[in-house]
Design an enzyme around this catalytic site. Sequence first.
Site, PDB file in Angstrom:
ATOM      1  N   ARG A 114       0.477  15.025  12.913  1.00  0.00           N
ATOM      2  CA  ARG A 114       1.021  14.758  11.584  1.00  0.00           C
ATOM      3  C   ARG A 114       0.975  15.946  10.623  1.00  0.00           C
ATOM      4  O   ARG A 114       0.279  15.910   9.608  1.00  0.00           O
ATOM      5  CB  ARG A 114       0.317  13.551  10.959  1.00  0.00           C
ATOM      6  CG  ARG A 114       0.526  12.292  11.761  1.00  0.00           C
ATOM      7  CD  ARG A 114      -0.218  11.130  11.170  1.00  0.00           C
ATOM      8  NE  ARG A 114       0.567  10.408  10.194  1.00  0.00           N
ATOM      9  CZ  ARG A 114       0.125   9.336   9.548  1.00  0.00           C
ATOM     10  NH1 ARG A 114      -1.078   8.882   9.767  1.00  0.00           N
ATOM     11  NH2 ARG A 114       0.888   8.715   8.687  1.00  0.00           N
ATOM     12  N   ASP A 116       4.637   0.983  12.094  1.00  0.00           N
ATOM     13  CA  ASP A 116       3.446   0.294  11.571  1.00  0.00           C
ATOM     14  C   ASP A 116       3.353  -1.161  12.037  1.00  0.00           C
ATOM     15  O   ASP A 116       2.379  -1.844  11.720  1.00  0.00           O
ATOM     16  CB  ASP A 116       3.435   0.359  10.033  1.00  0.00           C
ATOM     17  CG  ASP A 116       3.035   1.737   9.524  1.00  0.00           C
ATOM     18  OD1 ASP A 116       2.620   2.587  10.334  1.00  0.00           O
ATOM     19  OD2 ASP A 116       3.130   1.973   8.300  1.00  0.00           O
ATOM     20  N   LYS A 149       0.832  -1.210   0.000  1.00  0.00           N
ATOM     21  CA  LYS A 149       0.000   0.000   0.000  1.00  0.00           C
ATOM     22  C   LYS A 149       0.868   1.263   0.000  1.00  0.00           C
ATOM     23  O   LYS A 149       0.647   2.177  -0.783  1.00  0.00           O
ATOM     24  CB  LYS A 149      -0.904   0.009   1.238  1.00  0.00           C
ATOM     25  CG  LYS A 149      -1.616   1.335   1.453  1.00  0.00           C
ATOM     26  CD  LYS A 149      -2.516   1.315   2.671  1.00  0.00           C
ATOM     27  CE  LYS A 149      -1.831   1.677   3.969  1.00  0.00           C
ATOM     28  NZ  LYS A 149      -1.522   3.114   4.126  1.00  0.00           N
ATOM     29  N   ASN A 150       1.859   1.297   0.883  1.00  0.00           N
ATOM     30  CA  ASN A 150       2.642   2.522   1.048  1.00  0.00           C
ATOM     31  C   ASN A 150       3.618   2.774  -0.104  1.00  0.00           C
ATOM     32  O   ASN A 150       4.201   3.854  -0.185  1.00  0.00           O
ATOM     33  CB  ASN A 150       3.394   2.511   2.383  1.00  0.00           C
ATOM     34  CG  ASN A 150       2.458   2.807   3.549  1.00  0.00           C
ATOM     35  OD1 ASN A 150       1.273   3.086   3.349  1.00  0.00           O
ATOM     36  ND2 ASN A 150       2.993   2.727   4.760  1.00  0.00           N
ATOM     37  N   ARG A 173      -8.823  -0.345   4.564  1.00  0.00           N
ATOM     38  CA  ARG A 173      -7.939   0.635   3.939  1.00  0.00           C
ATOM     39  C   ARG A 173      -6.594   0.000   3.591  1.00  0.00           C
ATOM     40  O   ARG A 173      -5.923   0.460   2.663  1.00  0.00           O
ATOM     41  CB  ARG A 173      -7.662   1.800   4.907  1.00  0.00           C
ATOM     42  CG  ARG A 173      -8.854   2.715   5.120  1.00  0.00           C
ATOM     43  CD  ARG A 173      -8.442   3.902   5.960  1.00  0.00           C
ATOM     44  NE  ARG A 173      -7.126   4.369   5.526  1.00  0.00           N
ATOM     45  CZ  ARG A 173      -6.228   4.938   6.318  1.00  0.00           C
ATOM     46  NH1 ARG A 173      -6.505   5.145   7.578  1.00  0.00           N
ATOM     47  NH2 ARG A 173      -5.071   5.316   5.852  1.00  0.00           N
ATOM     48  N   CYS A 180      -5.137  13.238  12.753  1.00  0.00           N
ATOM     49  CA  CYS A 180      -5.682  11.906  12.538  1.00  0.00           C
ATOM     50  C   CYS A 180      -5.543  11.183  13.862  1.00  0.00           C
ATOM     51  O   CYS A 180      -4.939  11.698  14.801  1.00  0.00           O
ATOM     52  CB  CYS A 180      -4.957  11.172  11.426  1.00  0.00           C
ATOM     53  SG  CYS A 180      -3.299  10.717  11.852  1.00  0.00           S
TER      54      CYS A 180
HETATM   55  C1  UD1 Z   1       4.360   7.087   6.340  1.00  0.00           C
HETATM   56  C2  UD1 Z   1       3.517   5.855   6.141  1.00  0.00           C
HETATM   57  C3  UD1 Z   1       2.917   5.408   7.456  1.00  0.00           C
HETATM   58  C4  UD1 Z   1       4.011   5.237   8.516  1.00  0.00           C
HETATM   59  C5  UD1 Z   1       4.885   6.482   8.599  1.00  0.00           C
HETATM   60  C6  UD1 Z   1       6.095   6.296   9.502  1.00  0.00           C
HETATM   61  C7  UD1 Z   1       2.729   6.127   3.861  1.00  0.00           C
HETATM   62  C8  UD1 Z   1       1.598   6.400   2.935  1.00  0.00           C
HETATM   63  N1  UD1 Z   1       2.476   6.168   5.175  1.00  0.00           N
HETATM   64  O1  UD1 Z   1       3.489   8.119   6.806  1.00  0.00           O
HETATM   65  O2  UD1 Z   1       2.241   4.177   7.242  1.00  0.00           O
HETATM   66  O3  UD1 Z   1       3.408   5.010   9.768  1.00  0.00           O
HETATM   67  O4  UD1 Z   1       5.388   6.836   7.291  1.00  0.00           O
HETATM   68  O5  UD1 Z   1       6.854   5.223   9.070  1.00  0.00           O
HETATM   69  O6  UD1 Z   1       3.825   5.852   3.421  1.00  0.00           O
HETATM   70  N2  UD1 Z   1       6.171  15.077  10.386  1.00  0.00           N
HETATM   71  C9  UD1 Z   1       6.152  16.436  10.617  1.00  0.00           C
HETATM   72  N3  UD1 Z   1       6.109  17.292   9.550  1.00  0.00           N
HETATM   73  C10 UD1 Z   1       6.045  16.852   8.260  1.00  0.00           C
HETATM   74  C11 UD1 Z   1       6.075  15.456   8.029  1.00  0.00           C
HETATM   75  C12 UD1 Z   1       6.132  14.599   9.118  1.00  0.00           C
HETATM   76  O7  UD1 Z   1       6.179  16.882  11.776  1.00  0.00           O
HETATM   77  O8  UD1 Z   1       5.993  17.672   7.342  1.00  0.00           O
HETATM   78  C13 UD1 Z   1       6.257  14.125  11.531  1.00  0.00           C
HETATM   79  C14 UD1 Z   1       4.992  13.292  11.685  1.00  0.00           C
HETATM   80  O9  UD1 Z   1       3.997  13.952  12.423  1.00  0.00           O
HETATM   81  C15 UD1 Z   1       5.540  12.058  12.377  1.00  0.00           C
HETATM   82  C16 UD1 Z   1       6.942  11.897  11.778  1.00  0.00           C
HETATM   83  O10 UD1 Z   1       7.278  13.187  11.254  1.00  0.00           O
HETATM   84  O11 UD1 Z   1       5.634  12.273  13.763  1.00  0.00           O
HETATM   85  C17 UD1 Z   1       7.060  10.881  10.683  1.00  0.00           C
HETATM   86  O12 UD1 Z   1       6.008  11.040   9.763  1.00  0.00           O
HETATM   87  P1  UD1 Z   1       6.091  10.625   8.233  1.00  0.00           P
HETATM   88  O13 UD1 Z   1       7.272   9.766   7.988  1.00  0.00           O
HETATM   89  O14 UD1 Z   1       5.952  11.857   7.415  1.00  0.00           O
HETATM   90  O15 UD1 Z   1       4.784   9.759   8.073  1.00  0.00           O
HETATM   91  P2  UD1 Z   1       3.963   9.630   6.756  1.00  0.00           P
HETATM   92  O16 UD1 Z   1       4.863   9.821   5.592  1.00  0.00           O
HETATM   93  O17 UD1 Z   1       2.722  10.432   6.839  1.00  0.00           O
END
Ligand code: UD1
Length: 416
Positions: free
Chosen positions: A121, A304, A22-23, A396, A116
Amino acid sequence: MDKLLIAGGAPLKGEVAMSGAKNAALPLLTAALLTGEPLTLTNVPALNDIGTMLKLLAQMGVKVERAGDRVTLDAGGLDNSVAPYELVKTMRASVLVLGPLVARSGEARVSLPGGCAIGARPVDQHIKGLQAMGAEIAVEHGYVHAKASRLRGARLFTDMVTVTGTENLMMAACLADGETVIENAAREPEVVDLANCLVAMGARISGAGTDVIRIHGVARLHGAEHRIMPDRIETGTYLCAAAATGGDVRLTGTSAAYLDAVIDKLMDAGCDIELSRDAIRLKAPPRLASVSIRTAPYPAFPTDMQAQFMAINATAAGTAVIRETIFENRFMHAVELIRLGADIKIDGNIAIVKGMDRLDGATVMATDLRASAGLVIAGLVAQGETLVDRIYHLDRGYEKLEQKLAALGARVSRVK
Ligand code: UD1
């Protein structure tokens, strides 16, 4: 709302095939926005999140053809650069359209995802990166409005490791003028899968899979065909389900290559694991030993898989310490596991799980995708019946969950 009814106590046994990731699929679908030629993806999992992304792309003018696990996207007629709140709020990964849209059409209006269940996030790092590449960005009325006649290469540094942030910026940089360097980049295998597809489309990328990715922008990308990597989190989830139930399973169409941290912990828990090129066999001991984990960006233990390991620790021998370092609010499954009889104490981002001799079935509520997976595992272990409510979260991210579990001998059914 659908529920999952589980009659616990049966060890999982047999063989089942894993789906595409999925990711990896979500960013790969948005990569189609970067070219006016068709992009074909195979091994696309049939999941609600994929349906949401296809709907989002279709309303932007992307032609979508889907036959089984094969999806062809043609963004030749891209005519709308808006990702509305209604779609983004159901799936945070919708923000992955931002980078490709600004890079190719010079403009994007993407709703802010909002909070969420597992935490705030934000997407500030995605925005900061695009600004450094010359995009003008305004956040107004809950939307990120980005504009750039042509992005220019830049040196980017993200404050924390962000997976979709790295993917968004890597895609945008493919069509930028000059070289972009992303430092502190996410090293997740899904980032590498995306980079491989982008390279097949004509992008010039090096360093994907390390924390420094270099992208030399090109004027245009072309069509390609790409097979999506296996889902390492789905694989890990079935391994945990087999481990917790004292099972013996063989998972095919997958690879242990991206699962070192998880496999290592399952071996510490006492499981016997045999690896071949595209299959994993796990034989569980009569009772698992507790294993402590600490989540962190790849290649460390994935957040995850945290809920699934909390579930297996609930009946393991000993006490486990679980540290969640990625998301600030990712222990909602703990209170539900406690309803099944688990002994779990939470202190901030640490959970102490004392293994019990047994769990007892009850009605529990799924709160997010992976939390739900943890509850299903606990339900498979618990004596009697467990009813998992709100399984739309599972739909999902887990393809054919009941069918796959039933193929391994689990007694599960969907209740409408
Ligand atoms: C992706 C995965 C999700 C997984 C996560 C962490 C997908 C579609 N989803 O989510 O399944 O749980 O990686 O491995 O690939 N953050 C900020 N600012 C930003 C971006 C991130 O503060 O602009 C923080 C987030 O709140 C979180 C951390 O950084 O605490 C990591 O998040 P991130 O790696 O971005 O998660 P996703 O990419 O949304």
